[in-house]
Design an enzyme around this catalytic site. Structure first.
Site, PDB file in Angstrom:
ATOM      1  N   TYR A   1     -25.460  22.039 -32.514  1.00  0.00           N
ATOM      2  CA  TYR A   1     -23.574  22.312 -33.576  1.00  0.00           C
ATOM      3  C   TYR A   1     -23.993  22.511 -34.905  1.00  0.00           C
ATOM      4  O   TYR A   1     -22.977  22.565 -35.698  1.00  0.00           O
ATOM      5  CB  TYR A   1     -21.885  21.747 -33.019  1.00  0.00           C
ATOM      6  CG  TYR A   1     -22.894  19.884 -32.951  1.00  0.00           C
ATOM      7  CD1 TYR A   1     -23.253  19.129 -34.459  1.00  0.00           C
ATOM      8  CD2 TYR A   1     -22.754  18.959 -32.447  1.00  0.00           C
ATOM      9  CE1 TYR A   1     -23.150  17.605 -35.186  1.00  0.00           C
ATOM     10  CE2 TYR A   1     -22.824  17.357 -32.108  1.00  0.00           C
ATOM     11  CZ  TYR A   1     -23.034  17.259 -33.610  1.00  0.00           C
ATOM     12  OH  TYR A   1     -23.685  15.622 -33.414  1.00  0.00           O
TER      13      TYR A   1
ATOM     14  N   LYS B   1     -25.471  17.562 -40.353  1.00  0.00           N
ATOM     15  CA  LYS B   1     -26.785  18.373 -39.983  1.00  0.00           C
ATOM     16  C   LYS B   1     -26.938  20.219 -40.497  1.00  0.00           C
ATOM     17  O   LYS B   1     -27.830  20.448 -40.705  1.00  0.00           O
ATOM     18  CB  LYS B   1     -26.897  18.621 -37.992  1.00  0.00           C
ATOM     19  CG  LYS B   1     -26.249  17.132 -37.685  1.00  0.00           C
ATOM     20  CD  LYS B   1     -27.938  16.896 -37.451  1.00  0.00           C
ATOM     21  CE  LYS B   1     -28.092  15.200 -36.664  1.00  0.00           C
ATOM     22  NZ  LYS B   1     -29.352  14.601 -36.799  1.00  0.00           N
TER      23      LYS B   1
END
Ligand code: HXC
Length: 283
Positions: free
Chosen positions: A148, A163
């Site tokens: 994701y 991330k």
């Protein structure tokens, strides 16, 4: 595939190496011949990882630090290098995450995940990168992201944002630090059943549903991730930089495929339906 010589003369630092995927990678590197340094907040799991590596006949050391604090990272790297010699590879694995409706996140909740994942990765990366640039030795960095990082994900907003930043950092530095022979790559794992991740991210009863979204119909095994990391950290991957390798049993591709769900149906039934839908030949 790997022998105790694969990572000979390598010394790798794994953040969050006391548990879960970090521990699995630390053990995998040690089996392939590397000296391994593990860094994290809590001493006990780090000590346990070091003992497990020593039980394999490997060489390992631990240091306690919070990746959110650059001074504590620098001090930990100093002490690890004093014990093991120069570190020449870094795995950014330490992470923080939990499920939460985004509208309910406090500023500190957002901050704590982004500080661990994004700032923490920056602090360790810059600390090691500066040392390698000064020593003119080169080095290798591997950051653990998730699928994701580019898709985004509901209910893990701070982690998704952080991330994505880590992936951008790896790709940015792959180009900028190639000049210093520093490689920067990433791995995007799908679901791996570790205590740290599943206790925070898998809602009760959700495992069966999660498996239905993975074409290979199982979760990952930590040693499968460790094998991939070993390859990417080794000189076998010396021409690979700026890459992010997905290891998720096909999950993220499945999530975006129009007809992917058909692959989960009984295959003989699918074939019969498709044959029945086929227009009959004229004449
Ligand atoms: C809402 C929460 C929360 C929750 C904590 N907070 N948990 N808010 N829902 N479930 C809030 C707190 O109330 C606090 O805000 C703020 O977050 C900081 O919490 P602390 O507990 O004080 O912080 P800290 O001790 O630093 O812990 C950090 C943490 C914790 C991220 C909250 O979960 C942690 O240490 N995690 C490390 C391990 C981990 O998360 N592993 C999973 C990684 S898996 P207030 O406003 O009250 O002060 C992963 C990949 C997944 O990342 C990929 C899957 C495919």
């Amino acid at each position: 595939m790997f022998t105790p010589d694969t990572l000979r003369e390598k010394t790798f630092l794994v953040t969050g190496g006391g548990s879960g995927l970090g521990r699995a990678m630390a053990l995998g590197f040690a089996r392939a011949g590397a000296k391994v340094a593990v860094l994290g907040r809590r001493p006990e799991p780090l000590q346990e990882t070091v003992a497990a590596i020593q039980a394999l006949g490997g060489v390992a050391a631990w240091a306690s630090a919070d990746v959110r604090d650059p001074a504590s990272v620098a001090a930990a790297v100093d002490s690890l290098e004093a014990e093991l010699g120069p570190i020449n590879g870094l795995v950014n694995n330490a992470a923080g995450n939990f499920l939460s409706p985004s509208e309910e996140l406090s500023p500190n909740a957002f901050n704590s995940v982004v500080q661990i994942v994004l700032y923490g990765t920056f602090h360790t990366t810059q600390e090691l990168g500066r040392r390698w640039i000064e020593r003119k030795t080169g080095g290798v960095i591997l950051s653990i992201v998730t699928t994701y990082a580019w898709m985004g994900s509901a209910f893990v907003l701070p982690s998704a944002a952080a991330k994505a930043g880590v992936l951008a950092m790896a790709r940015s530095l792959a180009v900028e630090w190639a000049h210093y022979n520093i490689r920067c790559n990433a791995i995007a794992p799908g679901p791996f059943p570790t205590e740290g991740a599943f206790s925070r991210l898998m809602m009760p009863g959700a495992q069966e549903e999660a498996l239905n979204h993975i074409p290979l119909r199982r979760f990952g095994k930590p040693e499968e991730l460790a094998d991939l990391a070993t390859y990417m950290m080794s000189d076998m991957a010396s021409f690979m930089t700026g890459e992010c390798v997905v290891i998720d049993g096909g999950e993220w591709l499945y999530s975006g495929q129009e007809f992917g769900h058909i692959a989960g149906y009984d295959r003989e039934m699918v074939k019969q339906f498709m044959a029945a839908m086929r227009p009959s030949k004229k004449g």
